[in-house]
Motif scaffolding. Sequence first.
Motif, short mmCIF file in Angstrom:
data_model
loop_
_atom_site.label_atom_id
_atom_site.label_comp_id
_atom_site.label_asym_id
_atom_site.label_seq_id
_atom_site.Cartn_x
_atom_site.Cartn_y
_atom_site.Cartn_z
N ALA A 10 32.74 15.95 9.49
CA ALA A 10 31.35 16.39 9.32
C ALA A 10 30.60 16.34 10.65
N LEU A 11 30.80 15.28 11.42
CA LEU A 11 30.12 15.16 12.70
C LEU A 11 30.66 16.15 13.72
N ARG A 12 31.94 16.44 13.66
CA ARG A 12 32.49 17.45 14.57
C ARG A 12 31.94 18.84 14.27
N ARG A 13 31.79 19.17 12.98
CA ARG A 13 31.18 20.45 12.62
C ARG A 13 29.75 20.52 13.11
N LEU A 14 29.04 19.40 12.97
CA LEU A 14 27.65 19.36 13.43
C LEU A 14 27.58 19.53 14.94
N GLU A 15 28.50 18.93 15.64
CA GLU A 15 28.53 19.07 17.10
C GLU A 15 28.77 20.52 17.50
N LEU A 16 29.65 21.21 16.77
CA LEU A 16 29.90 22.62 17.08
C LEU A 16 28.66 23.46 16.84
N SER A 109 21.28 16.68 17.31
CA SER A 109 20.84 17.71 18.26
C SER A 109 20.30 17.08 19.53
N ILE A 110 19.45 16.10 19.36
CA ILE A 110 18.88 15.42 20.52
C ILE A 110 19.97 14.73 21.33
N GLY A 111 20.88 14.08 20.62
CA GLY A 111 21.94 13.36 21.32
C GLY A 111 22.89 14.27 22.06
N PHE A 112 23.40 15.30 21.41
CA PHE A 112 24.38 16.18 22.05
C PHE A 112 23.78 16.94 23.23
N LEU A 113 22.50 17.27 23.16
CA LEU A 113 21.86 18.04 24.22
C LEU A 113 21.45 17.18 25.41
N THR A 114 21.49 15.86 25.28
CA THR A 114 21.06 15.00 26.37
C THR A 114 22.17 14.13 26.95
N THR A 137 25.17 5.39 27.45
CA THR A 137 25.50 6.77 27.77
C THR A 137 26.86 7.13 27.18
N GLY A 138 27.17 8.43 27.20
CA GLY A 138 28.51 8.88 26.85
C GLY A 138 28.66 9.39 25.43
N ARG A 139 29.63 10.28 25.27
CA ARG A 139 29.87 10.89 23.97
C ARG A 139 30.39 9.88 22.95
N ALA A 140 31.25 8.95 23.40
CA ALA A 140 31.81 7.96 22.47
C ALA A 140 30.70 7.13 21.84
N HIS A 141 29.74 6.74 22.65
CA HIS A 141 28.61 5.95 22.11
C HIS A 141 27.80 6.80 21.13
#
Length: 322
Positions: A10-16, A109-114, A137-141
């Motif tokens: 679900a989170l991967r789809r949201l990221e896409l 949205s806020i997280g992926f864009l920043t 920072t970072g995608r893993a976090h």
Amino acid sequence: MRSYLAAEPALRRLELVVTRRLDGLLQGEHLGLLPGPGSEPGEARAYVAGDDVRRMDWNVTARSAEPYVRDPIADRELEIWVLLDATASMDFGTARMEKRDLALAAVASIGFLTQRLGNRIGAHLLHSSLSVVPARTGRAHLMALLQRVFSLPRQGSSVPGLGAALERLSRTLVRRGVVVVVSDFLDPPEGWERALRRLAVRHQVLAVEVVDPRELTLPDVGLLTLVDPETGRRREVSTASGRLRRRYAEAAAGQREAIASALRGAGASHLRLRTDRDWVRDLVQHVMRHRRLARAAAVPAQRPPGAAAVPGQGPPGGGDVA
């Protein structure tokens, strides 16, 4: 609790969704929130006596036959804090999704864009209690933060109010930054407006209001049982009554106007997302409107009296996520 096996896809789809529809459109260097120059060039403006000639923009100067310079913008790491309302009233939805899912989309949205700009993001989660995810920072976090939000169980127990959560957030923030409050703001405004105003004195605040259409109007579906998810109180109403539906719509409109007025009074930028609308489009429209207003306010203040504008020159697609 929703398991990791359900959360991961679900989170991967949201990221896409976020990266495909928003990436590139909303990207840009954020304006520094702390005083002092940075190292990245900002927008062009007319030269005034005393400007450093090393900042001269020779391309604009040649086109306009007037001397122009570019001021540097701050490029410090930005710290973003999210206050997410995950109380029982968010476990409701009658359209494309529930309010809690729309809130998750806003945070994502806020997280992926920043996060790719090296910014730090943390969260205060208002649920059965108030829990804190430290800013890193970072995608893993970021994925761990979203996984925690996704896995929050439904609950109906009493929790600290939104005002108390804002007060605690204000006390714990040391650095200036961006604060994003994601909620339906159903608590009475007098309980949270003052705390939000104090936050907005030192931080840039974005208030994301999450709304479902059934909170605005009642359909004609006969006898309907209404349940308050926060208290468990039940009430049966006959939606066949046109007078009742009008009174409900008027009361709902008044409530939303009171919320909007309180957010304006607190100095927060207000973004309303609905479960029956394209939330990506609403987010884009909000950001673009915010940038246009920021540019319109900045250009007259930076242009000396009598100086002409340079066609096509403006901020470099900047602005922050709000």
